[in-house]
Design a protein around this motif. Structure first.
Motif, short mmCIF file in Angstrom:
data_model
loop_
_atom_site.label_atom_id
_atom_site.label_comp_id
_atom_site.label_asym_id
_atom_site.label_seq_id
_atom_site.Cartn_x
_atom_site.Cartn_y
_atom_site.Cartn_z
N GLY A 26 24.02 -10.53 6.17
CA GLY A 26 23.90 -10.96 4.78
C GLY A 26 24.41 -12.37 4.63
N HIS A 27 23.82 -13.11 3.74
CA HIS A 27 24.25 -14.48 3.43
C HIS A 27 25.23 -14.43 2.27
CE1 HIS A 27 23.95 -18.81 2.83
NE2 HIS A 27 23.90 -18.54 1.55
N LEU A 28 26.31 -15.19 2.40
CA LEU A 28 27.32 -15.23 1.37
C LEU A 28 27.71 -16.68 1.12
CD1 LEU A 28 29.27 -13.49 -0.40
CD2 LEU A 28 30.91 -13.75 1.45
N ASP A 29 27.56 -17.12 -0.11
CA ASP A 29 27.95 -18.48 -0.49
C ASP A 29 29.41 -18.45 -0.91
OD1 ASP A 29 28.43 -20.95 -1.69
OD2 ASP A 29 26.51 -20.99 -2.74
N LEU A 33 30.99 -16.62 -5.01
CA LEU A 33 31.15 -15.25 -4.53
C LEU A 33 30.64 -14.25 -5.57
CD1 LEU A 33 34.70 -15.69 -3.00
CD2 LEU A 33 32.57 -15.31 -1.74
N PRO A 34 29.87 -13.26 -5.13
CA PRO A 34 29.37 -12.26 -6.07
C PRO A 34 30.46 -11.25 -6.44
CG PRO A 34 28.70 -11.73 -3.84
CD PRO A 34 29.42 -13.05 -3.77
N GLU A 35 30.14 -10.36 -7.36
CA GLU A 35 31.05 -9.28 -7.72
C GLU A 35 31.31 -8.43 -6.47
OE1 GLU A 35 32.78 -8.16 -10.46
OE2 GLU A 35 32.32 -10.17 -11.21
N ARG A 36 32.56 -8.18 -6.19
CA ARG A 36 32.93 -7.42 -4.99
C ARG A 36 32.51 -5.96 -5.10
NH1 ARG A 36 33.36 -5.14 -0.86
NH2 ARG A 36 35.08 -5.24 0.65
N SER A 37 32.43 -5.44 -6.33
CA SER A 37 32.13 -4.03 -6.54
C SER A 37 30.75 -3.62 -6.03
CB SER A 37 32.26 -3.68 -8.02
OG SER A 37 31.35 -4.44 -8.79
N GLN A 38 29.84 -4.57 -5.82
CA GLN A 38 28.51 -4.20 -5.34
C GLN A 38 28.46 -3.99 -3.83
OE1 GLN A 38 25.53 -7.37 -5.97
NE2 GLN A 38 27.22 -8.72 -6.45
N TYR A 39 29.59 -4.15 -3.17
CA TYR A 39 29.68 -3.96 -1.71
C TYR A 39 30.71 -2.87 -1.43
CZ TYR A 39 27.38 -8.49 -1.56
OH TYR A 39 26.50 -9.52 -1.74
N SER A 69 39.48 -7.56 -0.61
CA SER A 69 39.86 -6.94 -1.88
C SER A 69 39.03 -5.67 -2.10
CB SER A 69 39.64 -7.93 -3.03
OG SER A 69 38.25 -8.17 -3.21
N GLY A 70 39.32 -4.97 -3.15
CA GLY A 70 38.55 -3.77 -3.49
C GLY A 70 38.57 -2.78 -2.33
N PRO A 71 37.38 -2.36 -1.87
CA PRO A 71 37.33 -1.40 -0.75
C PRO A 71 37.89 -1.98 0.54
CG PRO A 71 35.20 -1.59 -1.83
CD PRO A 71 36.07 -2.65 -2.40
N GLY A 72 37.97 -3.29 0.62
CA GLY A 72 38.61 -3.95 1.76
C GLY A 72 37.74 -4.18 2.97
#
Length: 134
Positions: A26-29, A33-39, A69-72
């Motif tokens: 996956g590409h990540l800028d 950064l997108p919302e972490r909750s979608q991963y 963060s989040g799920p880690g």
């Protein structure tokens, strides 16, 4: 680089599946950064030669902080060829304030033998769990 990585994943998909694993590219800028909750949880965050200039250290470490963060994330590994001392000093200085810790640092030669490089270090990072005051 994306096509090569995707090709490598496709080439190894059968082996990955046979062992119960999977891989995805996956590409990540870093700067958006997108919302972490979608991963979900990341098994591995791997970065190579990404903080070669001081201006890249903060956005990279912000992205690592986001990923852990989040799920880690199970593991975060950075392979880095030192080019200037300022980038390395900033890298170490910014870890704590972003909730990250360096758990190990080894020479790539130590890990890869003759395939390693004397100027390349492997860094293992993790999120620091903050104690809750009661």
């Amino acid at each position: 680089q994306a096509a090569a990585t995707q090709g490598n994943i496709a080439q190894n998909m059968q082996t990955l599946a046979a062992t119960g694993g999977s891989a995805q590219y996956g590409h990540l800028d870093w700067r958006q950064l997108p919302e972490r909750s979608q991963y979900g949880r990341f098994d591995l965050v791997l970065a190579s030669d990404v903080i070669w200039h001081e201006s890249l250290v903060e956005p990279f470490l912000q992205a690592v902080s986001w990923a852990t963060s989040g799920p880690g994330a199970e593991e975060v590994i950075l392979s880095h060829k030192a080019r200037d001392q300022e980038s390395i000093e900033l890298f170490h200085k910014m870890l704590g304030p972003l909730g990250l810790a360096l758990t190990s640092q080894v020479s790539s030669e130590q890990v890869l033998g003759e395939h390693g490089h004397p100027d390349v270090q492997l860094y293992h990072l993790q999120r620091v769990v903050q104690a809750v005051n009661r």
